[in-house]
Design a protein around this motif. Structure first.
Motif, PDB file in Angstrom:
ATOM      1  N   THR A  18      43.632  44.362  23.392  1.00  0.00           N
ATOM      2  CA  THR A  18      44.534  43.786  24.376  1.00  0.00           C
ATOM      3  C   THR A  18      44.020  44.131  25.765  1.00  0.00           C
ATOM      4  O   THR A  18      43.830  45.311  26.089  1.00  0.00           O
ATOM      5  CB  THR A  18      45.966  44.331  24.213  1.00  0.00           C
ATOM      6  OG1 THR A  18      46.451  43.966  22.920  1.00  0.00           O
ATOM      7  CG2 THR A  18      46.894  43.766  25.278  1.00  0.00           C
ATOM      8  N   VAL A  19      43.782  43.098  26.567  1.00  0.00           N
ATOM      9  CA  VAL A  19      43.361  43.292  27.958  1.00  0.00           C
ATOM     10  C   VAL A  19      44.565  42.968  28.838  1.00  0.00           C
ATOM     11  O   VAL A  19      45.151  41.890  28.714  1.00  0.00           O
ATOM     12  CB  VAL A  19      42.167  42.381  28.311  1.00  0.00           C
ATOM     13  CG1 VAL A  19      41.777  42.568  29.773  1.00  0.00           C
ATOM     14  CG2 VAL A  19      40.976  42.676  27.395  1.00  0.00           C
ATOM     15  N   VAL A  20      44.915  43.876  29.716  1.00  0.00           N
ATOM     16  CA  VAL A  20      46.041  43.666  30.618  1.00  0.00           C
ATOM     17  C   VAL A  20      45.483  43.251  31.981  1.00  0.00           C
ATOM     18  O   VAL A  20      44.823  44.043  32.658  1.00  0.00           O
ATOM     19  CB  VAL A  20      46.910  44.930  30.754  1.00  0.00           C
ATOM     20  CG1 VAL A  20      48.143  44.635  31.613  1.00  0.00           C
ATOM     21  CG2 VAL A  20      47.327  45.439  29.383  1.00  0.00           C
ATOM     22  N   GLY A  21      45.715  41.992  32.342  1.00  0.00           N
ATOM     23  CA  GLY A  21      45.188  41.444  33.594  1.00  0.00           C
ATOM     24  C   GLY A  21      44.139  40.384  33.337  1.00  0.00           C
ATOM     25  O   GLY A  21      43.127  40.645  32.683  1.00  0.00           O
ATOM     26  N   SER A  22      44.383  39.164  33.835  1.00  0.00           N
ATOM     27  CA  SER A  22      43.453  38.053  33.571  1.00  0.00           C
ATOM     28  C   SER A  22      42.627  37.689  34.794  1.00  0.00           C
ATOM     29  O   SER A  22      42.257  36.534  34.987  1.00  0.00           O
ATOM     30  CB  SER A  22      44.229  36.818  33.094  1.00  0.00           C
ATOM     31  OG  SER A  22      44.986  36.256  34.157  1.00  0.00           O
ATOM     32  N   GLY A  23      42.335  38.686  35.638  1.00  0.00           N
ATOM     33  CA  GLY A  23      41.470  38.442  36.787  1.00  0.00           C
ATOM     34  C   GLY A  23      40.001  38.545  36.419  1.00  0.00           C
ATOM     35  O   GLY A  23      39.613  38.475  35.251  1.00  0.00           O
ATOM     36  N   ILE A  24      39.168  38.722  37.433  1.00  0.00           N
ATOM     37  CA  ILE A  24      37.724  38.765  37.222  1.00  0.00           C
ATOM     38  C   ILE A  24      37.348  39.874  36.236  1.00  0.00           C
ATOM     39  O   ILE A  24      36.571  39.653  35.294  1.00  0.00           O
ATOM     40  CB  ILE A  24      36.991  38.987  38.565  1.00  0.00           C
ATOM     41  CG1 ILE A  24      37.279  37.831  39.531  1.00  0.00           C
ATOM     42  CG2 ILE A  24      35.489  39.109  38.344  1.00  0.00           C
ATOM     43  CD1 ILE A  24      36.763  38.075  40.936  1.00  0.00           C
ATOM     44  N   VAL A  25      37.902  41.063  36.418  1.00  0.00           N
ATOM     45  CA  VAL A  25      37.566  42.189  35.545  1.00  0.00           C
ATOM     46  C   VAL A  25      38.055  41.941  34.128  1.00  0.00           C
ATOM     47  O   VAL A  25      37.317  42.119  33.151  1.00  0.00           O
ATOM     48  CB  VAL A  25      38.151  43.507  36.097  1.00  0.00           C
ATOM     49  CG1 VAL A  25      37.913  44.650  35.111  1.00  0.00           C
ATOM     50  CG2 VAL A  25      37.532  43.854  37.437  1.00  0.00           C
ATOM     51  N   GLY A  26      39.316  41.525  33.994  1.00  0.00           N
ATOM     52  CA  GLY A  26      39.889  41.319  32.666  1.00  0.00           C
ATOM     53  C   GLY A  26      39.160  40.263  31.871  1.00  0.00           C
ATOM     54  O   GLY A  26      38.886  40.437  30.668  1.00  0.00           O
TER      55      GLY A  26
END
Length: 370
Positions: A18-26
């Motif tokens: 699970t990745v929290v955050g759908s920005g560049i890093v996520g």
């Protein structure tokens, strides 16, 4: 959140990552996880309708630091730390361009410029005097001089006659970049759930319970890519920093092309076609801008308009088309935090306003912690 059997089965069962955050890093973290673990189930949880931080709200600068920023960083970091940080930013830009392609992100290698107001005598003199030293410092990385003095040909007012030019800097279309990353994620069977906030996590029995309001699910690993919203996660090592931005309507015969830094990077502007985008000003109210509220303030918006009228577009008519703000993650150090927080929880945060440059590398490093 009332879910059907199908929704629970297809989205929230047997989750590996699970990745929290759908920005560049996520997104880069999720894509790297897919490369490493092709058969895994990966889900991204995003609290906004679109990425909530700065990934879809930034100015689109493909940069790694103006000369005054680098000199300022040398006051608080060692030479080796500064060089390594610039190297990471430069490598991140190359990774972003390779992964998405220059056409997809509308990369334009117009170069970057630092502009100095007439009143900035000491900063201007310091940058000129230390220019050879900074070039020597960075030459092994760039195989040439990064910074050079250049006559101002853009017609700025109340500024020094010379700018400092950087041929390695460029600009991108932020919206195109994020859409391309999202398309890649969907193509790689990475699930993305928007407008859901992770309220808490609980490690148990070799996994993590991810709680979103009155609903929870189990995940083998959790990776936080929440940058400016990571204050509690990092015990205060990351502070939110709001950046306010405006953009003009198209301007007839606009002769400004490139990315421009002003006042040690606290102000920045660029052309987008025949428009000018201008942002910054949090140095006018550091305390007030240490916030996660997406809003604008009169003191900063007035200063941005003043710079447009008196410095950037003197004696030119313009109209403001749109205003917005984004949330960056900053701290006492410019180095990002990429670390394992517990047995099954990780984070990649504190991008220091350099998300475009460093986000792809931080996301990759985050995924590689597993």
């Amino acid at each position: 959140m009332q879910l059907s059997y199908w929704e629970v089965k297809n989205w929230f069962s047997n989750v590996d990552y699970t990745v929290v955050g759908s920005g560049i890093v996520g997104l880069h973290a999720a894509l790297r996880l897919r490369e490493r673990f092709p058969e895994s189930k990966i889900i991204i949880i995003e609290k906004g309708m679109l990425p909530q931080g700065a990934s879809t709200k930034n100015a689109g600068f493909a940069c790694f630091g103006s000369i005054s920023e680098i000199i300022e960083d040398l006051n608080s970091h060692t030479e080796e730390e500064v060089v390594q940080l610039i190297k990471k930013r430069w490598q991140g830009l190359q990774l972003l361009r390779r992964r998405l392609g220059d056409t997809a992100i509308d990369f334009k290698p117009f170069g970057g410029y630092e502009v100095f107001l007439n009143e900035q005598d000491s900063t201007y003199a310091n940058c000129l005097s230390r220019l050879p030293f900074i070039n020597d410092l960075l030459r092994p990385l760039f195989k040439g001089d990064v910074f050079a003095k250049q006559i101002d040909r853009f017609g700025f007012k109340d500024t020094k006659e010379n700018l400092i030019y950087n041929p390695f800097e460029g600009q991108i279309d932020t919206g195109n970049m994020m859409q391309a990353l999202l398309k890649n994620a969907y193509a790689e069977n990475i699930l993305i759930v928007n407008q859901q906030t992770v309220s808490s996590i609980l490690e148990k029995n070799g996994s993590v319970e991810v709680v979103m309001g009155d609903f929870s699910f189990s995940s083998k690993k959790v990776l936080f890519a929440t940058n400016g919203f990571a204050n509690k996660l990092t015990n205060g090592a990351v502070k939110p920093a709001r950046a306010q931005v405006l953009i003009t309507e198209p301007i007839v015969n606009l002769d400004i092309k490139g990315t421009f830094h002003l006042d040690c990077g606290y102000y920045y502007f660029r052309n987008i076609g025949d428009r000018i985008l201008l942002g910054g000003g949090r140095n006018l109210d550091f305390e007030g801008e240490t916030t996660t509220e997406l809003a604008q303030t009169e003191i900063i918006q007035n200063k941005l308009e003043q710079l447009l009228k008196e410095v950037i577009l003197p004696e030119q008519d313009f109209k403001i088309a749109h205003r917005w703000s984004g949330i960056m993650g900053v701290g006492n150090s410019k180095n990002p935090i990429v670390s394992q927080l517990s047995e099954h929880v990780y984070c990649g945060v504190r991008l220091g306003g350099m998300g475009i440059a460093i986000g792809s590398v931080v996301g990759t490093e985050l995924a590689d912690l597993i």
